[in-house]
Design a protein around this motif. Sequence first.
Motif, mmCIF file in Angstrom:
data_model
loop_
_atom_site.group_PDB
_atom_site.id
_atom_site.type_symbol
_atom_site.label_atom_id
_atom_site.label_comp_id
_atom_site.label_asym_id
_atom_site.label_seq_id
_atom_site.Cartn_x
_atom_site.Cartn_y
_atom_site.Cartn_z
ATOM 1 N N TYR A 7 80.284 51.310 66.286
ATOM 2 C CA TYR A 7 80.544 51.056 64.872
ATOM 3 C C TYR A 7 79.613 50.007 64.284
ATOM 4 O O TYR A 7 79.220 50.105 63.122
ATOM 5 C CB TYR A 7 82.014 50.703 64.641
ATOM 6 C CG TYR A 7 82.905 51.909 64.851
ATOM 7 C CD1 TYR A 7 82.775 53.025 64.036
ATOM 8 C CD2 TYR A 7 83.833 51.948 65.877
ATOM 9 C CE1 TYR A 7 83.557 54.157 64.234
ATOM 10 C CE2 TYR A 7 84.622 53.075 66.081
ATOM 11 C CZ TYR A 7 84.477 54.172 65.255
ATOM 12 O OH TYR A 7 85.245 55.293 65.446
ATOM 13 N N LEU A 66 79.782 60.191 62.282
ATOM 14 C CA LEU A 66 81.245 60.223 62.292
ATOM 15 C C LEU A 66 81.688 61.684 62.228
ATOM 16 O O LEU A 66 82.245 62.144 61.242
ATOM 17 C CB LEU A 66 81.801 59.422 61.112
ATOM 18 C CG LEU A 66 81.301 57.989 60.976
ATOM 19 C CD1 LEU A 66 81.787 57.365 59.673
ATOM 20 C CD2 LEU A 66 81.696 57.153 62.180
ATOM 21 N N LEU A 71 86.892 59.569 64.227
ATOM 22 C CA LEU A 71 85.787 58.610 64.116
ATOM 23 C C LEU A 71 85.662 58.079 62.698
ATOM 24 O O LEU A 71 85.444 56.885 62.484
ATOM 25 C CB LEU A 71 84.471 59.252 64.556
ATOM 26 C CG LEU A 71 84.279 59.491 66.048
ATOM 27 C CD1 LEU A 71 83.019 60.316 66.296
ATOM 28 C CD2 LEU A 71 84.227 58.179 66.803
ATOM 29 N N ALA A 72 85.802 58.961 61.713
ATOM 30 C CA ALA A 72 85.692 58.533 60.318
ATOM 31 C C ALA A 72 86.833 57.578 59.957
ATOM 32 O O ALA A 72 86.603 56.544 59.316
ATOM 33 C CB ALA A 72 85.687 59.749 59.396
ATOM 34 N N PHE A 75 86.227 54.247 61.548
ATOM 35 C CA PHE A 75 85.174 53.505 60.860
ATOM 36 C C PHE A 75 85.754 52.731 59.677
ATOM 37 O O PHE A 75 85.410 51.565 59.458
ATOM 38 C CB PHE A 75 84.058 54.435 60.407
ATOM 39 C CG PHE A 75 82.941 53.729 59.697
ATOM 40 C CD1 PHE A 75 82.086 52.889 60.398
ATOM 41 C CD2 PHE A 75 82.747 53.882 58.336
ATOM 42 C CE1 PHE A 75 81.050 52.217 59.750
ATOM 43 C CE2 PHE A 75 81.726 53.220 57.681
ATOM 44 C CZ PHE A 75 80.880 52.387 58.388
ATOM 45 N N ARG A 94 86.716 62.544 56.091
ATOM 46 C CA ARG A 94 85.450 63.297 56.116
ATOM 47 C C ARG A 94 85.296 64.172 54.883
ATOM 48 O O ARG A 94 84.223 64.253 54.299
ATOM 49 C CB ARG A 94 85.330 64.127 57.399
ATOM 50 C CG ARG A 94 84.888 63.289 58.586
ATOM 51 C CD ARG A 94 84.553 64.134 59.809
ATOM 52 N NE ARG A 94 83.688 65.262 59.542
ATOM 53 C CZ ARG A 94 82.363 65.201 59.423
ATOM 54 N NH1 ARG A 94 81.731 64.057 59.558
ATOM 55 N NH2 ARG A 94 81.660 66.296 59.186
#
Length: 124
Positions: A7, A66, A71-72, A75, A94
């Motif tokens: 990150y 991402l 993951l998004a 973040f 996303r």
Amino acid sequence: MSDEAFYRDVVRHAPRMTSLLGAEFNFDWRLDWPDVESVLVQDVDDADLAGNQELQTELDYLLSALETEALADAFLVHVDSGLDPLADTGESTRSWLIKVRERVRRNTASLGDLDQRDQLGGAV
């Protein structure tokens, strides 16, 4: 690579988007803005051609890096964002980032056309 290192690398490659997500959409962003659209008008629509080009590059990178919702979402947590795309926009993280990228692309094209007209003396 650890999650933290991953990150940090993403932040390094997308400083403008990190600022938008972590600073403009801080934990109390609703005290300063009535809605997400108002933030995007100021920080995306009001940006110049170079700013929109930079945002487009960063969004392309973010969506590549991402690649999953997890993951998004992680973040946004990493950058201390107060934005909850699902609650605030009705979109997954996303999906919302993809829509912002489409908006930036439209802005870039429009601003590029204006810039080209200015360079040619208004005759395009």
